[in-house]
Design an enzyme around this catalytic site. Structure first.
Site, short mmCIF file in Angstrom:
data_model
loop_
_atom_site.label_atom_id
_atom_site.label_comp_id
_atom_site.label_asym_id
_atom_site.label_seq_id
_atom_site.Cartn_x
_atom_site.Cartn_y
_atom_site.Cartn_z
N GLU A 127 -99.70 -15.52 32.22
CA GLU A 127 -99.15 -14.79 33.35
C GLU A 127 -100.31 -14.35 34.26
OE1 GLU A 127 -96.89 -11.26 32.43
OE2 GLU A 127 -96.25 -11.04 34.49
N GLY A 267 -103.66 -5.12 29.14
CA GLY A 267 -103.42 -4.42 27.88
C GLY A 267 -102.79 -5.33 26.83
N ALA A 268 -101.76 -6.04 27.24
CA ALA A 268 -101.07 -6.93 26.31
C ALA A 268 -100.12 -7.84 27.08
CB ALA A 268 -100.28 -6.13 25.28
N GLU A 270 -96.46 -10.41 26.79
CA GLU A 270 -95.19 -10.57 26.06
C GLU A 270 -94.79 -12.01 25.76
OE1 GLU A 270 -95.51 -9.58 29.33
OE2 GLU A 270 -93.87 -10.34 30.56
N HIS A 303 -93.28 -1.83 24.76
CA HIS A 303 -93.14 -2.46 26.07
C HIS A 303 -93.09 -3.98 25.95
CE1 HIS A 303 -94.04 -2.80 30.49
NE2 HIS A 303 -94.58 -3.93 30.07
N GLU A 304 -94.06 -4.55 25.26
CA GLU A 304 -94.10 -6.02 25.16
C GLU A 304 -92.88 -6.52 24.37
OE1 GLU A 304 -96.03 -7.03 27.25
OE2 GLU A 304 -97.47 -5.38 27.34
#
Ligand code: BES
Ligand code: ZN
Length: 880
Positions: A127, A267-268, A270, A303-304
């Site tokens: 992404e 941060g991360a 998905e 969140h992810e």
């Protein structure tokens, strides 16, 4: 190489893709000197595309093309056009199979997009547009395909081979190599693709879904991190259960994996079934992570995970719709965190970020709507506006509809659009259809940039017993957007009697027992509301729980604020009244003469907070924190940072001196007994105690020093150890500071996450983070320009959190930042573009500072071969 000049992309030029990909079969041959990627796509013409003779266009970036074949026949070089950032194949049939082979060099990829290496392992970040630097592909989120991925690598160096979906085949290969094949049954855009290959330890757990399916949960980390997985794994299970209970969303694959990598821009991420995390956002243990890191980990894991529905099953049509997945998912993770801890504290933290940083963005040169109308570089648009304001917009829909209809709306949205790539408008329409409410004016929240200003004036008519509020709203001009329309604002409020009792809100003389809180719906530029049956002039409690992301202007007196601080039944507004009072007091001291008095009633109010143990200690811990310099800058015009800093310091010193004994009492009392716990109460006590400690050291109190040294020595957790270190670092006890910093580094030098804390404690400290000291940190052996976390913990912390050191009158801080941005631009443009943001708001500062900030930006603009990422930010900042 990127060759073309940066171009602006417009929402209103959106066209459906000319070709769709149903399946893609990938084969990765991973080597130390590069990787060969074989891609076979099943392609067909899009029936919705009117242009039937369109050539096939695939995106690419920094690829070496080895071969192309169509339906099994190799194409010779005349049959296609390799334009570097595009592969164009004219005259393709209506349906065909295209095979593309590319060669890439992950080991040299410092941008950390696409396939790259981090501490010896291969990993991906696709992404928004990273997949195109893996292979030629229609790299846009509205092209959704089924992926099958075969990974081949050396067996000893890369025993673990992961991709999305379920493992379907594995085996040995010649030359001590092996392979694993993965199949993802859910069609997805390329940005959700992921691959990991490395020597990792596996942590196993399981989760049984609401329908009784057993899901394998897996974490993969470097062996040295094996003991830091439990908290994230537990957070994951809590998030899975919560999404079933609150949103009715069940997990859909048989396996869910999390991987931790040290070098990561964000941060991360998905990726379907294979979330990849920045180590600092997933790994934790009591002795190495602070309360704040634990809470961040819980929120980000959730969140992810939540993206599996809000983002993956239902994805974005194009990147203008980014807030469709990010705003909604931030809202969901905020609800989750509120449910797991203290809702008021969570709200205070979110609003602090919003008001300090998103309001600033919305008032600056990069201001853009929650659904932008144009962009140059999409990675610059992962902004606070998309995320935080986007979440506020969803929260307002929730507020306007109520919980039940909001849930009906989200059910309808997921059901109606499952497997599709959609728009924010589709989201709002589902909410409208499920609730019967008309949200047409509300849609302006997505279209208009800028923070609405709501001005409130009040009148009390003693004879009639009527209290009237005249409320005006206006949305300020932003770059490229003027003359805006009034927005639909849910404005929650209550009224209090002089005795502190909540009063009924009767909107007419006939109404008797009106509710004690109402949500006024503001829709016009000017509206009046009358409240009847009031025998005295009430004190208004406005915008309770921050019901809309707006600036409220009302001429609060200090008496009213003091009153609200102790009487408002809305915890958020109690905190907010305290902040407004502190802001008012600090502002009145900016540039004031040496002996100017600090409001004595402020001392009284803080004494109450420190000594009244019947108060909610979690709220008290927040109320004691003075507004940050960044927030004070945001509230001012022509900001003079050294003057703001001095005024804030003066208030701090005055409070600490006047309350010295209360601080000692609070410190001694607020000891969390027993084992380390992560409950809101225990977290609050640690926070309270560390604040008291910091204040005592701020006035160089000897007893405070003794507390700090003992706390440092005996701490059984990182929150307390770092709290003591931070207090020492920010004090004038220079010897003890140096000693503590040395001891801390020695103890934790082999733990990168703790070393990052060690860097940022210094870089964000006025005492320890002056420019020459920052230079020393950059020369430290643990510093690494290739690691975004290290860059953020030194350069980012200095420019973003150490405002008085950064805004030196000689402009040295600005020039320093410009130099570092130029240096990073060559290796990692995304990080460079984020790092430059403190310079972009040069107009906000007093001319002496602003002009030098501008000069630093011009210096960056003059760099040769500037990336499109930094170019866009600099261009917009300078042309504002
Ligand atoms: N999808 C993003 C990660 C991302 C953003 C990757 C931009 C590449 C480019 C992810 O879901 C996300 O939003 N992560 C946030 C943390 C979250 C808790 C708000 C992040 O990485 O900061
Ligand atoms: Zn996200």
């Amino acid at each position: 190489m990127r060759t073309s000049q940066p171009q602006t992309i417009y929402l209103n030029e959106y066209k459906v893709p000319a070709y769709l990909v149903d399946h893609v079969d990938l084969r990765f041959e991973l080597f130390e000197n590069g990787a060969r990627v074989h891609s076979t796509m099943t392609v067909r013409r899009n029936p919705e595309c009117v242009q039937s003779k369109a050539p096939l266009e695939l995106d690419g970036d920094s690829l070496k093309l080895e071969s192309v074949s169509l339906d099994g026949l190799p194409l010779d070089a005349e049959a296609y056009d390799d334009q570097g950032d595009k592969l164009v194949v004219p005259n393709v049939p209506a349906q065909f199979e295209l095979n593309v082979v590319t060669w890439i060099e992950p080991q040299n990829n410092t941008r950390l997009e696409g396939l790259y290496k981090s501490s010896g392992m291969f990993c991906t970040q696709c992404e928004a547009e990273g997949f195109r630097s893996i292979t030629y592909y229609p790299d846009r989120p509205d092209v959704m395909a089924m992926f099958r991925t075969r990974i081949e690598a050396d067996k000893a160096a890369y025993p673990i081979l992961l991709s999305n979906g379920n493992p379907v085949e594995q085996g040995e290969l010649a030359g001590d190599r092996h392979f694993v094949t993965w199949e993802d049954p859910f069609p997805k855009p390329a940005y959700l693709f992921a691959l990991v290959a490395g020597d990792l330890v596996e942590k196993k757990d399981t989760f049984t879904t609401c329908s009784g399916r057993a899901i394998d949960l897996r974490m993969y980390v470097e062996p040295r991190n094996a003991e830091k997985c439990d908290f994230a794994m537990d957070s994951l299970k809590r998030a899975m259960r919560w999404d079933e209970e609150v949103y009715g969303r069940e997990y859909d694959l048989d396996i869910f994996m999390i991987v931790a990598v040290d070098d990561f821009n964000m941060g991360a991420m998905e990726n379907k079934g294979l979330n990849i995390f920045n180590s600092s956002c997933v790994l934790a243990s009591q002795n190495t992570a602070t309360d704040a890191s634990f809470q961040r980990i819980e929120a980000i894991v959730a969140h992810e995970y939540f993206h599996n529905w809000s983002g993956n099953r239902v994805t974005c049509r194009d990147w203008f719709q980014l807030s469709l997945k990010e705003g909604f998912t931030v809202f969901r993770d905020a609800q989750f965190s509120a449910d797991m801890g203290s809702p008021t504290v969570k709200r205070i933290e979110d609003v602090t970020l919003l008001r300090t940083a998103q309001f600033a963005e919305d008032a600056g040169p990069m201001a853009h709507p929650v659904r932008p109308a144009s962009y140059m570089e999409i990675s610059n648009f992962y902004t606070l506006t998309i995320y935080e304001k986007g979440a506020e917009v969803v929260r307002m829909i929730n507020h306007l509809l109520g919980d039940d209809l909001f849930r009906k709306g989200s059910d309808l949205y997921f059901e109606r659009h499952d497997g599709q790539a959609v728009t924010t408008d589709d989201f709002v329409r589902a909410m409208e259809d499920a609730s019967g409410r008309d949200l047409s004016q509300f849609r302006l929240w997505y279209e208009q940039a800028g923070t609405p200003v709501v001005t409130v004036a009040d009148h009390y008519d003693e004879d009639r017993g009527v209290y009237r509020l005249d409320i005006c709203q206006s949305v300020p001009d932003t770059p490229g957007q003027t003359g805006k329309k009034p927005q639909h604002i849910p404005f929650a409020l209550g009224l209090l009697s002089r005795a502190g009792e909540p009063l009924p809100l009767n909107l007419s003389a006939a109404e008797q027992d009106g509710p004690q809180e109402r949500v006024l719906e503001l829709t016009e530029s000017e509206q009046s509301f009358e409240f009847h049956g009031l025998s005295e002039r009430p004190v208004p409690s406005l915008l309770r729980n921050f019901s809309a992301p707006v600036r409220v202007q009302y001429p609060w007196s200090r008496d009213q604020l003091l009153f609200l601080m102790s009487h408002d039944p809305d915890g958020f507004n109690r905190w907010d009244a305290g902040q407004r009072l502190a802001v008012d007091v600090i502002q009145s001291l900016i540039g004031a003469p040496e002996g100017a008095e600090v409001e004595p009633r402020l001392v009284g109010a803080y004494r109450n907070l420190l000594s009244d143990v019947s108060l909610d200690q979690a709220l008290v811990a927040k109320m004691l924190l003075l507004p940050s310099e960044a927030y004070l800058v945001e509230l001012s015009e022509q900001a003079d940072v050294p003057a703001i800093y001095a005024a804030r310091q003066k208030v701090l010193t005055h409070l600490a001196e006047s309350l010295r004994d209360d601080l000692v009492g609070c410190y001694q009392r607020s000891r969390a007994e027993g084992e380390y716990q992560l409950t809101p109460q225990a977290i609050a006590l640690r926070s309270l105690r560390n604040t008291a400690l910091a204040w005592l050291l701020h006035i160089k109190d000897e007893q405070g020093l003794a507390f700090a040294l003992e706390q440092y020595r005996s701490a059984d957790n990182m929150t307390d150890r770092l709290g003591a270190l931070r207090a020492l670092v920010n004090s004038d006890f220079a010897d003890e500071r140096e000693q503590a910093l040395r001891a801390f580094y020695e103890q934790y030098s082999d733990d990168p996450q703790v070393v990052e804390l060690w860097f940022s404690v210094q870089a964000s400290s006025y005492q320890a983070g002056q420019l020459p000291q920052i230079q020393t940190l950059l020369d430290h052996p643990a510093f690494d320009w290739k690691n975004p976390n290290k860059v953020r913990s030194v350069v980012g912390a200095f420019a973003g959190q150490n405002l008085a050191a950064f805004h030196k009158a000689d402009g040295s801080g600005y020039q320093f930042l410009a130099d570092q941005v130029c240096r990073l631009d060559d290796s990692n443009p995304q990080i460079a573009a984020r790092l430059i943001s403190p310079l972009t708001r040069w107009k906000k500062f007093a001319p002496h500072y602003g002009q030098q900030m501008k000069a630093a930006l011009e210096c960056v603009r003059g760099k040769s071969e500037l990336s499109p990422d930094v170019y866009e930010v600099v261009l917009k900042s300078l042309s504002d």
